[in-house]
Design a protein around this motif. Structure first.
Motif, PDB file in Angstrom:
ATOM      1  N   ALA A 163      32.863 -72.732  29.593  1.00  0.00           N
ATOM      2  CA  ALA A 163      32.177 -72.671  30.891  1.00  0.00           C
ATOM      3  C   ALA A 163      32.025 -71.230  31.370  1.00  0.00           C
ATOM      4  CB  ALA A 163      32.937 -73.497  31.922  1.00  0.00           C
ATOM      5  N   LEU A 164      33.094 -70.445  31.237  1.00  0.00           N
ATOM      6  CA  LEU A 164      33.025 -69.043  31.665  1.00  0.00           C
ATOM      7  C   LEU A 164      32.085 -68.237  30.773  1.00  0.00           C
ATOM      8  CD1 LEU A 164      36.700 -68.486  32.732  1.00  0.00           C
ATOM      9  CD2 LEU A 164      34.678 -68.139  34.161  1.00  0.00           C
ATOM     10  N   CYS A 165      32.048 -68.555  29.497  1.00  0.00           N
ATOM     11  CA  CYS A 165      31.125 -67.872  28.573  1.00  0.00           C
ATOM     12  C   CYS A 165      29.681 -68.052  29.045  1.00  0.00           C
ATOM     13  CB  CYS A 165      31.261 -68.464  27.181  1.00  0.00           C
ATOM     14  SG  CYS A 165      31.849 -67.326  25.968  1.00  0.00           S
ATOM     15  N   ALA A 166      29.331 -69.265  29.409  1.00  0.00           N
ATOM     16  CA  ALA A 166      27.976 -69.540  29.881  1.00  0.00           C
ATOM     17  C   ALA A 166      27.681 -68.766  31.166  1.00  0.00           C
ATOM     18  CB  ALA A 166      27.794 -71.040  30.100  1.00  0.00           C
ATOM     19  N   VAL A 206      41.870 -67.623  18.921  1.00  0.00           N
ATOM     20  CA  VAL A 206      43.040 -68.074  19.656  1.00  0.00           C
ATOM     21  C   VAL A 206      44.125 -67.032  19.414  1.00  0.00           C
ATOM     22  CG1 VAL A 206      44.746 -69.902  19.952  1.00  0.00           C
ATOM     23  CG2 VAL A 206      42.394 -70.488  19.344  1.00  0.00           C
ATOM     24  N   ALA A 207      44.685 -66.499  20.493  1.00  0.00           N
ATOM     25  CA  ALA A 207      45.729 -65.475  20.392  1.00  0.00           C
ATOM     26  C   ALA A 207      47.029 -66.115  19.908  1.00  0.00           C
ATOM     27  CB  ALA A 207      45.925 -64.803  21.745  1.00  0.00           C
ATOM     28  N   GLU A 208      47.952 -65.286  19.484  1.00  0.00           N
ATOM     29  CA  GLU A 208      49.240 -65.765  18.977  1.00  0.00           C
ATOM     30  C   GLU A 208      49.994 -66.604  20.001  1.00  0.00           C
ATOM     31  OE1 GLU A 208      51.726 -62.759  17.270  1.00  0.00           O
ATOM     32  OE2 GLU A 208      50.077 -61.954  16.075  1.00  0.00           O
ATOM     33  N   ASP A 209      49.825 -66.286  21.272  1.00  0.00           N
ATOM     34  CA  ASP A 209      50.522 -67.038  22.315  1.00  0.00           C
ATOM     35  C   ASP A 209      49.786 -68.316  22.714  1.00  0.00           C
ATOM     36  OD1 ASP A 209      48.391 -65.943  23.664  1.00  0.00           O
ATOM     37  OD2 ASP A 209      49.593 -64.803  25.088  1.00  0.00           O
ATOM     38  N   GLY A 210      48.703 -68.642  21.998  1.00  0.00           N
ATOM     39  CA  GLY A 210      47.968 -69.876  22.255  1.00  0.00           C
ATOM     40  C   GLY A 210      46.812 -69.751  23.225  1.00  0.00           C
ATOM     41  N   LEU A 211      46.647 -68.581  23.835  1.00  0.00           N
ATOM     42  CA  LEU A 211      45.524 -68.393  24.766  1.00  0.00           C
ATOM     43  C   LEU A 211      44.203 -68.408  24.015  1.00  0.00           C
ATOM     44  CD1 LEU A 211      46.670 -65.577  27.200  1.00  0.00           C
ATOM     45  CD2 LEU A 211      46.305 -67.982  27.726  1.00  0.00           C
ATOM     46  N   ARG A 212      43.235 -69.051  24.612  1.00  0.00           N
ATOM     47  CA  ARG A 212      41.879 -69.023  24.071  1.00  0.00           C
ATOM     48  C   ARG A 212      41.225 -67.723  24.520  1.00  0.00           C
ATOM     49  NH1 ARG A 212      40.570 -73.377  20.629  1.00  0.00           N
ATOM     50  NH2 ARG A 212      42.041 -75.007  21.160  1.00  0.00           N
ATOM     51  N   HIS A 213      40.411 -67.155  23.636  1.00  0.00           N
ATOM     52  CA  HIS A 213      39.805 -65.855  23.911  1.00  0.00           C
ATOM     53  C   HIS A 213      38.370 -65.855  23.411  1.00  0.00           C
ATOM     54  CE1 HIS A 213      39.092 -61.537  22.546  1.00  0.00           C
ATOM     55  NE2 HIS A 213      39.046 -61.505  23.850  1.00  0.00           N
ATOM     56  N   TYR A 271      28.855 -53.018  27.036  1.00  0.00           N
ATOM     57  CA  TYR A 271      30.058 -53.433  27.749  1.00  0.00           C
ATOM     58  C   TYR A 271      30.639 -54.653  27.061  1.00  0.00           C
ATOM     59  CZ  TYR A 271      28.641 -50.192  31.294  1.00  0.00           C
ATOM     60  OH  TYR A 271      28.299 -49.036  31.940  1.00  0.00           O
ATOM     61  N   GLN A 272      31.959 -54.646  26.909  1.00  0.00           N
ATOM     62  CA  GLN A 272      32.634 -55.802  26.347  1.00  0.00           C
ATOM     63  C   GLN A 272      33.250 -56.610  27.471  1.00  0.00           C
ATOM     64  OE1 GLN A 272      34.888 -55.390  22.765  1.00  0.00           O
ATOM     65  NE2 GLN A 272      36.290 -57.036  23.337  1.00  0.00           N
ATOM     66  N   ILE A 273      32.963 -57.895  27.446  1.00  0.00           N
ATOM     67  CA  ILE A 273      33.508 -58.830  28.420  1.00  0.00           C
ATOM     68  C   ILE A 273      34.429 -59.775  27.653  1.00  0.00           C
ATOM     69  CG2 ILE A 273      32.982 -60.508  30.219  1.00  0.00           C
ATOM     70  CD1 ILE A 273      31.539 -57.737  30.559  1.00  0.00           C
ATOM     71  N   ASP A 274      35.681 -59.845  28.065  1.00  0.00           N
ATOM     72  CA  ASP A 274      36.647 -60.740  27.425  1.00  0.00           C
ATOM     73  C   ASP A 274      37.017 -61.848  28.391  1.00  0.00           C
ATOM     74  OD1 ASP A 274      37.514 -59.484  24.755  1.00  0.00           O
ATOM     75  OD2 ASP A 274      37.561 -57.792  26.125  1.00  0.00           O
ATOM     76  N   ILE A 275      37.096 -63.056  27.863  1.00  0.00           N
ATOM     77  CA  ILE A 275      37.485 -64.221  28.647  1.00  0.00           C
ATOM     78  C   ILE A 275      38.771 -64.766  28.048  1.00  0.00           C
ATOM     79  CG2 ILE A 275      36.829 -66.553  29.356  1.00  0.00           C
ATOM     80  CD1 ILE A 275      33.862 -65.554  28.885  1.00  0.00           C
ATOM     81  N   TRP A 276      39.777 -64.959  28.902  1.00  0.00           N
ATOM     82  CA  TRP A 276      41.080 -65.481  28.482  1.00  0.00           C
ATOM     83  C   TRP A 276      41.378 -66.717  29.321  1.00  0.00           C
ATOM     84  CZ3 TRP A 276      43.475 -62.746  24.603  1.00  0.00           C
ATOM     85  CH2 TRP A 276      43.019 -61.438  24.387  1.00  0.00           C
ATOM     86  N   ALA A 277      41.692 -67.820  28.668  1.00  0.00           N
ATOM     87  CA  ALA A 277      42.024 -69.044  29.392  1.00  0.00           C
ATOM     88  C   ALA A 277      42.880 -69.941  28.505  1.00  0.00           C
ATOM     89  CB  ALA A 277      40.759 -69.768  29.822  1.00  0.00           C
TER      90      ALA A 277
END
Length: 126
Positions: free
Chosen positions: A78-81, A101-108, A64-70
């Motif tokens: 913190a969410l990764c942990a 880091v996505a093009e729109d500046g979101l951390r991923h 399963y792939q879990i993606d975190i966007w913030a």
């Protein structure tokens, strides 16, 4: 063939429950898929990445792939942990972790967890 051998395993509900029950100082939403809607806070998404048979007819391998966007790196960290703890407690093993880091500046952060499932009991096995 037995019913267990014919069963196609789908444990997304267990993954969602583990993610939804996480304890984290960062407020977050859990979604099965993120369709790039306006981001309001941190979002954790999950999806089945791989589901295959093994040499044992009652054991399948799943991941399963879990993606975190913030917005902030600290939120992602913190969410990764929290995700790591939740998935390890579920019985999965971490197979991969990537950050960007996505093009729109979101951390991923993308995390992949997986393991083997005994289809007779629908439980993760080592």
């Amino acid at each position: 063939m037995t019913q267990a051998e014919l069963t196609l395993v789908d444990l997304r509900a267990q993954v969602k429950a583990a993610l939804s029950g996480m304890s984290c100082t960062v407020p977050f939403q859990v979604r099965e898929r993120w369709n790039r809607q306006e981001l309001s806070g941190a979002v954790v998404t999950y999806a089945e990445k791989d589901n295959r048979s093994t040499e044992c007819s009652v054991v399948d391998e799943l991941s399963y792939q879990i993606d975190i966007w913030a917005q902030e790196r600290g939120e992602v960290t913190a969410l990764c942990a929290a995700v790591n703890t939740a998935m390890l407690n579920l019985g999965l093993k971490r197979q991969e972790k990537r950050e960007d880091v996505a093009e729109d500046g979101l951390r991923h952060c993308a995390l992949v967890f997986g393991g083997r499932v005994d289809k007779r009991f629908m439980r993760w096995i080592d």
